[in-house]
Design an enzyme around this catalytic site. Structure first.
Site, short mmCIF file in Angstrom:
data_model
loop_
_atom_site.label_atom_id
_atom_site.label_comp_id
_atom_site.label_asym_id
_atom_site.label_seq_id
_atom_site.Cartn_x
_atom_site.Cartn_y
_atom_site.Cartn_z
CG HIS A 263 33.80 26.29 45.55
ND1 HIS A 263 34.20 25.23 46.36
CD2 HIS A 263 32.58 26.66 45.96
CE1 HIS A 263 33.22 24.99 47.21
NE2 HIS A 263 32.23 25.84 47.00
CG ASP B 262 26.55 31.97 45.19
OD1 ASP B 262 25.40 31.57 45.39
OD2 ASP B 262 27.47 31.86 46.01
N1 CMC Z 1 38.12 36.47 41.43
C1 CMC Z 1 39.42 36.73 41.18
N2 CMC Z 1 40.45 36.04 41.72
C2 CMC Z 1 40.11 35.04 42.55
C3 CMC Z 1 38.79 34.70 42.85
C4 CMC Z 1 37.76 35.46 42.25
N3 CMC Z 1 36.48 35.20 42.49
N4 CMC Z 1 38.76 33.65 43.71
C5 CMC Z 1 40.05 33.34 43.93
N5 CMC Z 1 40.86 34.16 43.23
C6 CMC Z 1 42.32 34.11 43.14
C7 CMC Z 1 42.98 34.70 44.38
O1 CMC Z 1 43.24 36.08 44.21
C8 CMC Z 1 44.22 33.86 44.49
O2 CMC Z 1 45.14 34.34 43.53
P1 CMC Z 1 46.72 34.39 43.88
O3 CMC Z 1 47.11 32.95 44.14
O4 CMC Z 1 47.36 34.99 42.68
O5 CMC Z 1 46.82 35.23 45.12
C9 CMC Z 1 43.76 32.48 44.01
O6 CMC Z 1 42.66 32.73 43.13
C10 CMC Z 1 43.31 31.56 45.15
O7 CMC Z 1 42.36 32.28 45.92
P2 CMC Z 1 42.04 32.00 47.43
O8 CMC Z 1 41.40 33.22 48.02
O9 CMC Z 1 43.26 31.45 48.10
O10 CMC Z 1 40.99 30.83 47.31
P3 CMC Z 1 40.03 30.33 48.46
O11 CMC Z 1 39.85 28.88 48.23
O12 CMC Z 1 40.50 30.75 49.80
O13 CMC Z 1 38.69 31.14 48.15
C11 CMC Z 1 36.51 31.72 47.55
C12 CMC Z 1 37.52 30.59 47.72
C13 CMC Z 1 35.13 31.14 47.16
C14 CMC Z 1 36.34 32.50 48.86
C15 CMC Z 1 37.01 32.68 46.42
O14 CMC Z 1 37.15 31.98 45.22
C16 CMC Z 1 36.12 33.90 46.25
O15 CMC Z 1 36.27 34.90 46.98
N6 CMC Z 1 35.14 33.86 45.27
C17 CMC Z 1 34.22 34.94 45.10
C18 CMC Z 1 33.09 34.79 46.09
C19 CMC Z 1 32.15 33.68 45.71
O16 CMC Z 1 31.71 33.57 44.57
N7 CMC Z 1 31.78 32.86 46.71
C20 CMC Z 1 30.80 31.79 46.54
C21 CMC Z 1 31.38 30.43 46.75
S1 CMC Z 1 30.23 29.15 46.18
C22 CMC Z 1 28.88 29.27 47.23
C23 CMC Z 1 29.20 29.00 48.63
O17 CMC Z 1 29.72 27.92 48.96
O18 CMC Z 1 28.91 29.85 49.48
#
Ligand code: CMC
Length: 433
Positions: free
Chosen positions: A309, A367
């Site tokens: 998140h 989720d």
């Molecule tokens: N699985 C594997 N690696 C992950 C994940 C994940 N679900 N989420 C983040 N990472 C890693 C990412 O690869 C990165 O690693 P590195 O620094 O080595 O490159 C690091 O963690 C930071 O990731 P980010 O993409 O910069 O983080 P963000 O804050 O931009 O993304 C997020 C947040 C929710 C989009 C992401 O965690 C994600 O894609 N999660 C899966 C989708 C999900 O479950 N979404 C629901 C969110 S809760 C309900 C809502 O609010 O809608």
């Protein structure tokens, strides 16, 4: 809304030989905020923050998240207390009005919502225009936008009474629209709302009853549905809420703004993640397959859906309540030993103890368990995000109303770091090579 922020000194910013004092603003809780509103006028520089990772786009008094501690408060009340002791309509009142209702306020509010649940009869023709295999979120985006064509008498955003009526209408009609989107996709007749049912029970009835037999709402499922609505009701300035605010900042009517929020919610990184999380669990299939899947996540071939998140760097407090709900629902209508539930619980344990996830502070989000719960309740996967949209409508509308009442509100207009061609002369086609 008058600003409640207090002054907390200033920060000095130096750019070349110029320096500027940036006021520091303090909220009631949470990080301090640097007020950069005069930055461009005084320094000719912008800030750069794609994804708004360090930018507060508004002042708000509705919801607070402490991502490090895993705390979510609505108007100060912790989400687990609300999920335990309140009900969705009471939470709606709280989000919209700032305080929990008295008994008579609650009665009036419940009556208002209950008596706005029907749709204009002509509205049903919209559904018939969609293909039967349309994704229900596509139907939601279209149908909710179309509300503005039916309820002109509540689209004057300058009139507080019309704003309240549009808020009540949307909270009341969203279950009817969502249930129709579902019924249409399965080819069953639309079911009209009933005023003697609770908000959650009425929705379950509109989704699952058929004219051929009586339908009795299961109280365990009614409670679970209500809790799922509470858990999704608001989440401060997330992508869809910011979309609603941005759309509303131009003066667009509230129905159109909520349709914009629904479109944003649809994406798999946001509300679409519950659908993706269940697909992922099905793809993994059995606990034995988990290590191979986790290896793929570490190789960055895919993400662990329902994990991670932007704000929570600890357990999402909603996920804890959702896991309990999953257990209650599976005990009632499914199999507590459901293989997918076992996969989910084991996957969670593995991820919570694995260095890759610990380092990146990746914890289950809301989720992760919602898909299993909704599936056991009888909802097809493509309805999951629709249910999220239904519940989030109150958050969107409360945030939209707060923005309209904010005297410092301006049209949202981000700037950019331009890296394209500088000005050049047009070349006639015969001279282009
Ligand atoms: N699985 C594997 N690696 C992950 C994940 C994940 N679900 N989420 C983040 N990472 C890693 C990412 O690869 C990165 O690693 P590195 O620094 O080595 O490159 C690091 O963690 C930071 O990731 P980010 O993409 O910069 O983080 P963000 O804050 O931009 O993304 C997020 C947040 C929710 C989009 C992401 O965690 C994600 O894609 N999660 C899966 C989708 C999900 O479950 N979404 C629901 C969110 S809760 C309900 C809502 O609010 O809608």
């Amino acid at each position: 809304m008058k600003s409640q922020a207090t002054a907390g000194g200033s920060a000095k910013l130096t750019i070349g030989d110029r320096s500027l004092d940036l006021p520091i603003l303090k909220g009631s809780t949470g990080p301090d905020v640097l007020d950069i509103r005069k930055l461009y006028a005084e320094t000719d520089a912008f800030t750069y923050d794609p994804g708004f990772t360090s930018t507060a786009a508004c002042e708000s008094a509705i919801t607070f998240i402490d991502g490090d501690k895993g705390v979510l408060l609505h108007r100060g009340y912790p989400i687990d207390q609300l999920a335990q002791n309140s009900n969705f309509l009471e939470v709606c009142y709280l989000l919209l009005n700032g305080e929990l209702p008295t008994a008579s306020e609650y009665e009036r509010f419940e009556h208002n919502i209950t008596y706005h649940t029907m749709l204009h009869e002509q509205f049903d023709r919209f559904f018939l225009g969609f293909r039967r295999d349309a994704h229900p979120m596509a139907i939601m985006v279209g149908a909710v936008g179309a509300l503005s064509a039916f309820y002109h008498d509540s689209t004057d955003i300058q009139d507080p009474e019309q704003r309240t009526i549009s808020a009540h209408r949307m909270i009341a009609k969203m279950p009817t629209i969502a249930a129709r989107a579902y019924k249409y996709s399965v080819g069953q007749p639309f079911v009209y709302p009933r005023n003697d049912e609770s908000y959650a029970a009425n929705f379950l009835r509109m989704c699952f009853s058929v004219p051929a037999e009586d339908y009795v709402v299961n109280p365990v499922l009614e409670r679970a549905m209500d809790r799922i609505f509470i858990l999704h009701a608001d989440h401060e300035q997330n992508a869809s809420t910011s979309t609603v605010r941005l759309a509303g900042s131009s003066g667009a009517n509230p129905f159109a703004c909520i349709a914009a929020g629904i479109a944003c919610l649809w994406g798999p990184s946001h509300g679409g993640a519950n659908e993706e999380a269940l697909k992922m669990l099905k793809q993994i299939g059995t606990p034995e397959q988990i290590p191979e899947y986790v290896a793929g996540v570490k190789d960055r071939r895919y993400r662990l859906m329902g994990f991670g998140h932007r704000v929570y760097k600890n357990y999402d407090p909603r996920a804890k309540v959702m896991q309990q709900s999953a257990e209650e629902v599976l005990r009632e209508v499914g199999d507590p030993n459901d293989p997918l539930f076992q996969v989910a619980k084991e996957l969670e344990q593995i991820a919570l103890h694995d260095e890759f996830f610990i380092e990146r502070k990746l914890y289950p989000n809301v989720d992760f368990y919602s898909g299993i719960t909704l599936s056991a309740m009888g909802f097809p996967t493509d309805m999951f995000t629709v249910l999220f949209a239904l519940a989030r409508t109150v958050g969107w509308i409360a945030q939209w109303a707060e923005m309209i009442e904010d005297p410092s509100q301006k049209i949202g207009r981000p700037r950019q770091l331009y890296t394209g061609q500088p000005m050049r002369d047009f070349t006639p086609i015969e001279q282009r090579g």
